[in-house]
Design a protein around this motif. Structure first.
Motif, mmCIF file in Angstrom:
data_model
loop_
_atom_site.group_PDB
_atom_site.id
_atom_site.type_symbol
_atom_site.label_atom_id
_atom_site.label_comp_id
_atom_site.label_asym_id
_atom_site.label_seq_id
_atom_site.Cartn_x
_atom_site.Cartn_y
_atom_site.Cartn_z
ATOM 1 N N LEU A 290 -61.179 70.810 25.115
ATOM 2 C CA LEU A 290 -59.894 71.206 25.687
ATOM 3 C C LEU A 290 -58.883 71.535 24.603
ATOM 4 O O LEU A 290 -58.183 72.555 24.671
ATOM 5 N N VAL A 291 -58.794 70.687 23.591
ATOM 6 C CA VAL A 291 -57.837 70.915 22.500
ATOM 7 C C VAL A 291 -58.111 72.244 21.808
ATOM 8 O O VAL A 291 -57.201 73.054 21.571
ATOM 9 N N ALA A 292 -59.376 72.495 21.475
ATOM 10 C CA ALA A 292 -59.717 73.718 20.759
ATOM 11 C C ALA A 292 -59.460 74.959 21.613
ATOM 12 O O ALA A 292 -58.965 75.975 21.122
ATOM 13 N N THR A 293 -59.778 74.878 22.899
ATOM 14 C CA THR A 293 -59.569 76.021 23.789
ATOM 15 C C THR A 293 -58.087 76.307 23.999
ATOM 16 O O THR A 293 -57.649 77.464 23.944
ATOM 17 N N VAL A 294 -57.300 75.249 24.225
ATOM 18 C CA VAL A 294 -55.857 75.421 24.422
ATOM 19 C C VAL A 294 -55.208 75.924 23.135
ATOM 20 O O VAL A 294 -54.378 76.855 23.164
ATOM 21 N N ASP A 295 -55.561 75.340 22.003
ATOM 22 C CA ASP A 295 -55.016 75.805 20.721
ATOM 23 C C ASP A 295 -55.285 77.297 20.522
ATOM 24 O O ASP A 295 -54.414 78.061 20.081
ATOM 25 N N THR A 296 -56.504 77.706 20.825
ATOM 26 C CA THR A 296 -56.896 79.109 20.643
ATOM 27 C C THR A 296 -56.096 80.028 21.548
ATOM 28 O O THR A 296 -55.626 81.096 21.128
ATOM 29 N N ALA A 297 -55.921 79.626 22.808
ATOM 30 C CA ALA A 297 -55.177 80.452 23.755
ATOM 31 C C ALA A 297 -53.709 80.579 23.351
ATOM 32 O O ALA A 297 -53.123 81.665 23.432
ATOM 33 N N LEU A 298 -53.109 79.469 22.922
ATOM 34 C CA LEU A 298 -51.704 79.524 22.496
ATOM 35 C C LEU A 298 -51.545 80.422 21.276
ATOM 36 O O LEU A 298 -50.611 81.229 21.194
ATOM 37 N N SER B 153 -52.152 71.190 19.038
ATOM 38 C CA SER B 153 -52.275 69.756 19.314
ATOM 39 C C SER B 153 -52.503 68.964 18.031
ATOM 40 O O SER B 153 -53.488 69.182 17.313
ATOM 41 N N SER B 154 -51.579 68.051 17.724
ATOM 42 C CA SER B 154 -51.686 67.169 16.546
ATOM 43 C C SER B 154 -51.901 67.939 15.250
ATOM 44 O O SER B 154 -52.474 67.417 14.294
ATOM 45 N N GLY C 63 -68.329 66.246 20.149
ATOM 46 C CA GLY C 63 -68.799 66.573 21.489
ATOM 47 C C GLY C 63 -67.963 66.018 22.620
ATOM 48 O O GLY C 63 -68.380 66.068 23.774
ATOM 49 N N MET C 64 -66.766 65.538 22.316
ATOM 50 C CA MET C 64 -65.911 64.996 23.369
ATOM 51 C C MET C 64 -65.276 66.121 24.189
ATOM 52 O O MET C 64 -64.911 67.175 23.642
ATOM 53 N N THR C 65 -65.123 65.896 25.487
ATOM 54 C CA THR C 65 -64.480 66.878 26.354
ATOM 55 C C THR C 65 -63.073 67.208 25.862
ATOM 56 O O THR C 65 -62.646 68.370 25.893
ATOM 57 N N GLU C 66 -62.358 66.197 25.396
ATOM 58 C CA GLU C 66 -61.000 66.430 24.909
ATOM 59 C C GLU C 66 -60.988 67.373 23.711
ATOM 60 O O GLU C 66 -60.069 68.185 23.550
ATOM 61 N N GLU D 144 -70.479 68.638 23.840
ATOM 62 C CA GLU D 144 -71.343 67.992 24.822
ATOM 63 C C GLU D 144 -70.586 67.484 26.044
ATOM 64 O O GLU D 144 -71.168 67.039 27.018
ATOM 65 N N MET D 145 -69.268 67.508 25.995
ATOM 66 C CA MET D 145 -68.425 67.098 27.121
ATOM 67 C C MET D 145 -68.727 65.665 27.550
ATOM 68 O O MET D 145 -68.992 65.381 28.705
ATOM 69 N N LYS D 146 -68.641 64.778 26.553
ATOM 70 C CA LYS D 146 -68.847 63.356 26.809
ATOM 71 C C LYS D 146 -67.550 62.695 27.232
ATOM 72 O O LYS D 146 -66.471 63.174 26.925
#
Length: 243
Positions: free
Chosen positions: A106-114, A40-41, A100-103, A241-243
């Protein structure tokens, strides 16, 4: 089918490995193949820990639920979602970084999985076997401490790598009709019932770990109780923090 599609459709989890070692040059090639995945980006929000220390591997195996093949595979990797590197890089340019943003999670988790899936496919193309280890999230804080992970980094899963010493069957997948919808979401109860029949036959006939169950019943323990309820507080403590 071309060779790439054949390879993708032939994936099996490998849990028995020979003593043959993976050349360092090949391991580096696999990581570079992982880096070729979409990100992502261009954030590249991942770090891979190559766990070589045998005592650490034994401890991780225990923390992951007693998965002994973590200690017997040629190489063991822990794939970490990493927002430390990109946020600090941005901060050095003078950015007023919001963490601490939720996005970001998500970005870090998706990047890691890909990235990890690219590594897996590259490894299998070289005759290696792999097994993902989601069990490291059983005790993520202890594993983070063991691997000295800083804030804004968390371990997503591990991966065993090595040359296979068994040849398990390919596990069936849901039908394309169940997962490919045209324009709108539709119900798929009939496809699930058919898949349960397929999986029951597979579990009863496979060459090892035979059992009398099906797909739906196999899912029951995953949803009967809260699964890893500690993960929310752990991620908040990590800085997500999932803000």
């Amino acid at each position: 089918m071309n060779d790439v599609i054949k390879l993708l459709k032939s994936h099996r989890s490998i849990r028995k490995f020979s003593d043959r070692q993976i050349p360092r040059e090949l391991l580096v090639e696999l990581i570079e193949a992982g880096q070729g995945a979409a990100t992502s980006s261009h954030v590249q929000a991942y770090t891979v820990i190559h766990v070589k220390n045998s005592a650490n591997r034994e401890q991780i195996a225990e923390l992951a639920g007693g998965q002994g093949y973590i200690t017997t595979c040629a190489d063991f990797l822990v794939f970490c979602a990493d927002m430390k590197r990109p946020t600090e890089a941005s901060e050095r340019t003078g950015a007023n970084v919001v963490r601490g943003m939720t996005e970001q999670l998500l970005v870090a988790t998706v990047d890691t999985a890909l990235m990890a899936q690219n590594v897996a496919v590259a490894a299998e193309s070289e005759g290696l076997g792999i097994c993902y280890i989601g069990g490291i999230r059983n005790n993520p804080q202890q594993i983070s401490d063991l691997l000295r992970l800083p804030a804004h980094v968390y371990p997503v899963f591990g991966m065993c790598l090595g040359y296979p010493e068994h040849d398990p069957e390919v596990k069936p997948r849901l039908s394309v009709e169940a997962i490919l919808k045209e324009d709108y979401y539709t119900e798929d109860g009939e496809q699930v019932e058919a898949f349960d029949t397929t999986m029951q036959a597979y579990y009863q006939a496979r060459s090892s770990s035979n059992k009398d169950t099906d797909w739906s019943h196999n899912l029951k323990p995953l949803f009967d109780n809260k699964l890893r309820p500690h993960m929310r507080d752990f991620l908040i403590q990590r800085g997500f923090e999932m803000k």
